[in-house]
Design an enzyme around this catalytic site. Sequence first.
Site, PDB file in Angstrom:
ATOM      1  N   TYR A   5     -13.255  -3.349  12.005  1.00  0.00           N
ATOM      2  CA  TYR A   5     -12.039  -2.557  11.910  1.00  0.00           C
ATOM      3  C   TYR A   5     -11.287  -3.066  13.277  1.00  0.00           C
ATOM      4  O   TYR A   5     -10.118  -3.559  13.227  1.00  0.00           O
ATOM      5  CB  TYR A   5     -12.203  -1.455  11.684  1.00  0.00           C
ATOM      6  CG  TYR A   5     -10.846  -0.489  11.376  1.00  0.00           C
ATOM      7  CD1 TYR A   5      -9.967  -0.701  10.314  1.00  0.00           C
ATOM      8  CD2 TYR A   5     -10.333   0.386  12.304  1.00  0.00           C
ATOM      9  CE1 TYR A   5      -9.069  -0.131  10.156  1.00  0.00           C
ATOM     10  CE2 TYR A   5      -9.103   0.919  12.413  1.00  0.00           C
ATOM     11  CZ  TYR A   5      -8.624   0.904  11.147  1.00  0.00           C
ATOM     12  OH  TYR A   5      -7.209   1.444  11.134  1.00  0.00           O
ATOM     13  N   GLY A  56       0.870  -1.264  -0.055  1.00  0.00           N
ATOM     14  CA  GLY A  56       0.021  -0.120   0.026  1.00  0.00           C
ATOM     15  C   GLY A  56       0.910   1.294  -0.043  1.00  0.00           C
ATOM     16  O   GLY A  56       0.583   2.199   0.994  1.00  0.00           O
TER      17      GLY A  56
END
Length: 287
Positions: free
Chosen positions: A170, A16
């Site tokens: 999350y 990423g």
Amino acid sequence: MGGTLSMADKVVLITGGTGGIGKATAIGLATMGARVGITGRDLARAEQAASDIRAASANSAVDAFTADMSSQAEVRRLAVSVLDAYPRLDVLVNNVGGFWAHRHLTADGLERTFALNHLAPFLLTNLLLDRLKASAPARVVTVSSGAQSMGRIDFDDLQGARNYSGQRAYNQSKLANVMFSNELARRLDGTGVTANSLHPGVVRSNFGAEDQARWFAVMSRVILPLLKTPVQGAQTSIYLASSPDVVGLTGQFFANRRNKRPNKLAYDTNITGRLWQVSADLVHIPY
Ligand SMILES: NC(=O)c1ccc[n+]([C@@H]2O[C@H](COP(=O)([O-])OP(=O)(O)OC[C@H]3O[C@@H](n4cnc5c(N)ncnc54)[C@H](OP(=O)(O)O)[C@@H]3O)[C@@H](O)[C@H]2O)c1
């Protein structure tokens, strides 16, 4: 103790790296002289980011890899490309992660938060582990979050099939990052490869933009001036990837470049071992 280890002969892979914290981490480590590989889903975006990182760091040794890491086949393909490209790998920074307000499924039929935030770094690290060991001393740095402190691992509904909440998914995935890192550290004892995890701070980035909860969008606008920049958010990743301060230190959690105590569940080896086993089953690797 301060000080900067020269990264001139080091090879680093950052997942990423096309934006946000990952790109800032790549610029920091490339500026210190490392060869840096970044990943992203889209070839043009990844190559543009690599070009930006080369320019910002005055280091031409920046490589772009592509993979949608929510897909296990793509993670496996990425690992093969990395092993082909890099005869040694000194640092792996597991940075990719996201937040989705609604439940989505991946190509493998898994809930996306769990698949991308936890299973992808779990699988990629395992596939690169022999190369990391052969390159020892080496480091695995996993970007978790302060949200790990609110997490718990719901083994009865790991993928939120019964009752999905973006925040709960999350929190769980970020606790899973710390548990994975701690369990990895234990398994790597004596190999010269360390594993640490971190909270980068609350950072102004593209985080959560794909499927944002309304409260999150409103809150983000209100607190925008208080958020860290990506460069500030990258400092703990860069520190754990490069600093002589943390040579040999493993199984630790950091924030603001300081050792912090994470969620106490992350030290429960019954839970971390069980999570490792369930994860290995889900990505089809030996336990
Ligand atoms: N921002 C914060 O306040 C904050 C706070 C605590 C923890 N964190 C953690 O920090 C890490 C980085 O977050 P960030 O804020 O920098 O996020 P970001 O700006 O959204 O960047 C995410 C990066 O991951 C890549 N990515 C997203 N989905 C992907 C996929 N399916 N496959 C491969 N790559 C993918 C993106 O690349 P492409 O879009 O080009 O594919 C991009 O490079 C995450 O693990 C996050 O949980 C962030």
